[in-house]
Design a protein around this motif. Structure first.
Motif, PDB file in Angstrom:
ATOM      1  N   LEU A  13       0.834  -1.204   0.000  1.00  0.00           N
ATOM      2  CA  LEU A  13       0.000   0.000   0.000  1.00  0.00           C
ATOM      3  C   LEU A  13       0.870   1.256   0.000  1.00  0.00           C
ATOM      4  CD1 LEU A  13      -2.826   1.243   0.128  1.00  0.00           C
ATOM      5  CD2 LEU A  13      -2.647   1.125   2.626  1.00  0.00           C
ATOM      6  N   ALA A  14       1.944   1.233   0.770  1.00  0.00           N
ATOM      7  CA  ALA A  14       2.870   2.362   0.778  1.00  0.00           C
ATOM      8  C   ALA A  14       3.502   2.564  -0.600  1.00  0.00           C
ATOM      9  CB  ALA A  14       3.952   2.151   1.832  1.00  0.00           C
ATOM     10  N   ALA A  15       3.769   1.469  -1.306  1.00  0.00           N
ATOM     11  CA  ALA A  15       4.322   1.570  -2.657  1.00  0.00           C
ATOM     12  C   ALA A  15       3.331   2.236  -3.606  1.00  0.00           C
ATOM     13  CB  ALA A  15       4.710   0.193  -3.176  1.00  0.00           C
ATOM     14  N   VAL A  16       2.075   1.834  -3.528  1.00  0.00           N
ATOM     15  CA  VAL A  16       1.049   2.422  -4.402  1.00  0.00           C
ATOM     16  C   VAL A  16       0.853   3.907  -4.080  1.00  0.00           C
ATOM     17  CG1 VAL A  16      -1.408   2.365  -4.999  1.00  0.00           C
ATOM     18  CG2 VAL A  16      -0.120   0.237  -4.819  1.00  0.00           C
ATOM     19  N   VAL A  17       0.750   4.224  -2.802  1.00  0.00           N
ATOM     20  CA  VAL A  17       0.580   5.623  -2.395  1.00  0.00           C
ATOM     21  C   VAL A  17       1.800   6.439  -2.813  1.00  0.00           C
ATOM     22  CG1 VAL A  17       0.404   7.155  -0.395  1.00  0.00           C
ATOM     23  CG2 VAL A  17      -1.014   5.103  -0.520  1.00  0.00           C
ATOM     24  N   LEU A  71       8.652  -3.998  -5.581  1.00  0.00           N
ATOM     25  CA  LEU A  71       9.441  -3.849  -6.801  1.00  0.00           C
ATOM     26  C   LEU A  71       8.573  -3.993  -8.050  1.00  0.00           C
ATOM     27  CD1 LEU A  71      12.326  -3.452  -7.875  1.00  0.00           C
ATOM     28  CD2 LEU A  71      12.544  -5.932  -7.908  1.00  0.00           C
ATOM     29  N   VAL A  72       7.642  -4.922  -8.027  1.00  0.00           N
ATOM     30  CA  VAL A  72       6.724  -5.091  -9.164  1.00  0.00           C
ATOM     31  C   VAL A  72       5.863  -3.840  -9.334  1.00  0.00           C
ATOM     32  CG1 VAL A  72       4.700  -6.378  -9.970  1.00  0.00           C
ATOM     33  CG2 VAL A  72       6.699  -7.598  -9.106  1.00  0.00           C
ATOM     34  N   ILE A  73       5.335  -3.314  -8.236  1.00  0.00           N
ATOM     35  CA  ILE A  73       4.516  -2.098  -8.302  1.00  0.00           C
ATOM     36  C   ILE A  73       5.320  -0.933  -8.854  1.00  0.00           C
ATOM     37  CG2 ILE A  73       3.336  -0.366  -6.876  1.00  0.00           C
ATOM     38  CD1 ILE A  73       2.521  -2.759  -5.033  1.00  0.00           C
ATOM     39  N   LEU A  74       6.539  -0.756  -8.366  1.00  0.00           N
ATOM     40  CA  LEU A  74       7.375   0.348  -8.848  1.00  0.00           C
ATOM     41  C   LEU A  74       7.839   0.125 -10.286  1.00  0.00           C
ATOM     42  CD1 LEU A  74       9.522   1.195  -5.717  1.00  0.00           C
ATOM     43  CD2 LEU A  74       7.375   2.186  -6.459  1.00  0.00           C
ATOM     44  N   GLY A  75       8.047  -1.122 -10.665  1.00  0.00           N
ATOM     45  CA  GLY A  75       8.414  -1.418 -12.052  1.00  0.00           C
ATOM     46  C   GLY A  75       7.301  -1.073 -13.022  1.00  0.00           C
ATOM     47  N   ILE A  76       6.085  -1.445 -12.660  1.00  0.00           N
ATOM     48  CA  ILE A  76       4.928  -1.106 -13.500  1.00  0.00           C
ATOM     49  C   ILE A  76       4.763   0.405 -13.574  1.00  0.00           C
ATOM     50  CG2 ILE A  76       2.404  -1.239 -13.634  1.00  0.00           C
ATOM     51  CD1 ILE A  76       2.690  -4.095 -12.430  1.00  0.00           C
ATOM     52  N   ALA A  77       4.935   1.081 -12.455  1.00  0.00           N
ATOM     53  CA  ALA A  77       4.815   2.545 -12.443  1.00  0.00           C
ATOM     54  C   ALA A  77       5.900   3.190 -13.309  1.00  0.00           C
ATOM     55  CB  ALA A  77       4.907   3.064 -11.021  1.00  0.00           C
ATOM     56  N   LEU A  79       7.423   1.875 -15.867  1.00  0.00           N
ATOM     57  CA  LEU A  79       7.055   1.632 -17.260  1.00  0.00           C
ATOM     58  C   LEU A  79       5.958   2.603 -17.695  1.00  0.00           C
ATOM     59  CD1 LEU A  79       7.358  -0.131 -19.795  1.00  0.00           C
ATOM     60  CD2 LEU A  79       5.616  -1.638 -18.829  1.00  0.00           C
ATOM     61  N   GLY A  80       4.992   2.812 -16.810  1.00  0.00           N
ATOM     62  CA  GLY A  80       3.929   3.780 -17.112  1.00  0.00           C
ATOM     63  C   GLY A  80       4.469   5.184 -17.289  1.00  0.00           C
ATOM     64  N   PHE A  81       5.392   5.584 -16.412  1.00  0.00           N
ATOM     65  CA  PHE A  81       5.995   6.911 -16.542  1.00  0.00           C
ATOM     66  C   PHE A  81       6.721   7.048 -17.880  1.00  0.00           C
ATOM     67  CE2 PHE A  81       6.460   7.153 -11.651  1.00  0.00           C
ATOM     68  CZ  PHE A  81       5.187   7.682 -11.530  1.00  0.00           C
ATOM     69  N   ALA A  82       7.440   6.001 -18.282  1.00  0.00           N
ATOM     70  CA  ALA A  82       8.175   6.042 -19.546  1.00  0.00           C
ATOM     71  C   ALA A  82       7.223   6.098 -20.740  1.00  0.00           C
ATOM     72  CB  ALA A  82       9.093   4.833 -19.656  1.00  0.00           C
ATOM     73  N   LEU A  83       6.143   5.305 -20.687  1.00  0.00           N
ATOM     74  CA  LEU A  83       5.196   5.278 -21.805  1.00  0.00           C
ATOM     75  C   LEU A  83       4.363   6.552 -21.907  1.00  0.00           C
ATOM     76  CD1 LEU A  83       3.920   1.588 -21.621  1.00  0.00           C
ATOM     77  CD2 LEU A  83       5.528   2.586 -23.255  1.00  0.00           C
ATOM     78  N   LEU A  84       4.174   7.218 -20.794  1.00  0.00           N
ATOM     79  CA  LEU A  84       3.399   8.456 -20.806  1.00  0.00           C
ATOM     80  C   LEU A  84       4.228   9.667 -21.202  1.00  0.00           C
ATOM     81  CD1 LEU A  84       1.128   7.952 -17.690  1.00  0.00           C
ATOM     82  CD2 LEU A  84       0.487   7.823 -20.097  1.00  0.00           C
ATOM     83  N   GLY A  85       5.451   9.420 -21.626  1.00  0.00           N
ATOM     84  CA  GLY A  85       6.251  10.503 -22.183  1.00  0.00           C
ATOM     85  C   GLY A  85       7.100  11.241 -21.184  1.00  0.00           C
ATOM     86  N   GLY A  86       7.387  10.588 -20.063  1.00  0.00           N
ATOM     87  CA  GLY A  86       8.280  11.235 -19.109  1.00  0.00           C
ATOM     88  C   GLY A  86       9.657  11.412 -19.715  1.00  0.00           C
ATOM     89  N   ASP A  87      10.357  12.448 -19.302  1.00  0.00           N
ATOM     90  CA  ASP A  87      11.679  12.733 -19.825  1.00  0.00           C
ATOM     91  C   ASP A  87      12.752  11.934 -19.096  1.00  0.00           C
ATOM     92  OD1 ASP A  87      10.574  14.597 -21.532  1.00  0.00           O
ATOM     93  OD2 ASP A  87      10.815  16.236 -20.102  1.00  0.00           O
ATOM     94  N   ALA A  88      12.354  10.990 -18.283  1.00  0.00           N
ATOM     95  CA  ALA A  88      13.302  10.308 -17.408  1.00  0.00           C
ATOM     96  C   ALA A  88      13.779   8.972 -17.964  1.00  0.00           C
ATOM     97  CB  ALA A  88      12.654  10.105 -16.038  1.00  0.00           C
TER      98      ALA A  88
END
Length: 96
Positions: A13-17, A71-77, A79-88
């Motif tokens: 839950l802390a990872a999602v938040v 780690l799975v939650i942060l990995g998915i996030a 990937l989402g950040f990268a696909l949404l056009g983040g500059d990171a």
């Protein structure tokens, strides 16, 4: 639900938040940096929670479940950040 399972759920839950906090508060060019800091924070939280339980049986399994889930939650996030056009995205030059 046992205290052991609750301690794992708290970390997840802390990872999602934390991911939503990073998405809302961090500059898109710094998302991956903050996700890394978030993972370090989750490692510390996991250690504190598991040591607080004072239960040696299944310690390694609980640590593993907590951290692999985070780690799975942060990995998915990430990937989402990268696909949404983040500059990171690592390895790409920033032409600002």
């Amino acid at each position: 639900m046992t205290r052991e399972r609750v301690s794992i759920g708290i970390v997840w839950l802390a990872a999602v938040v934390g991911v939503f906090g990073v998405a809302i508060l961090a500059d898109p060019s710094r998302h991956l940096v903050w996700v890394s800091i978030l993972m370090l924070t989750l490692i510390c939280l996991t250690c504190l929670l598991q040591l607080r339980l004072q239960e040696s049986d299944g310690f390694i399994m609980r640590m593993s479940m907590s951290l692999v889930g985070a780690l799975v939650i942060l990995g998915i996030a990430s990937l989402g950040f990268a696909l949404l056009g983040g500059d990171a995205v690592v390895g790409t030059p920033n032409h600002s």
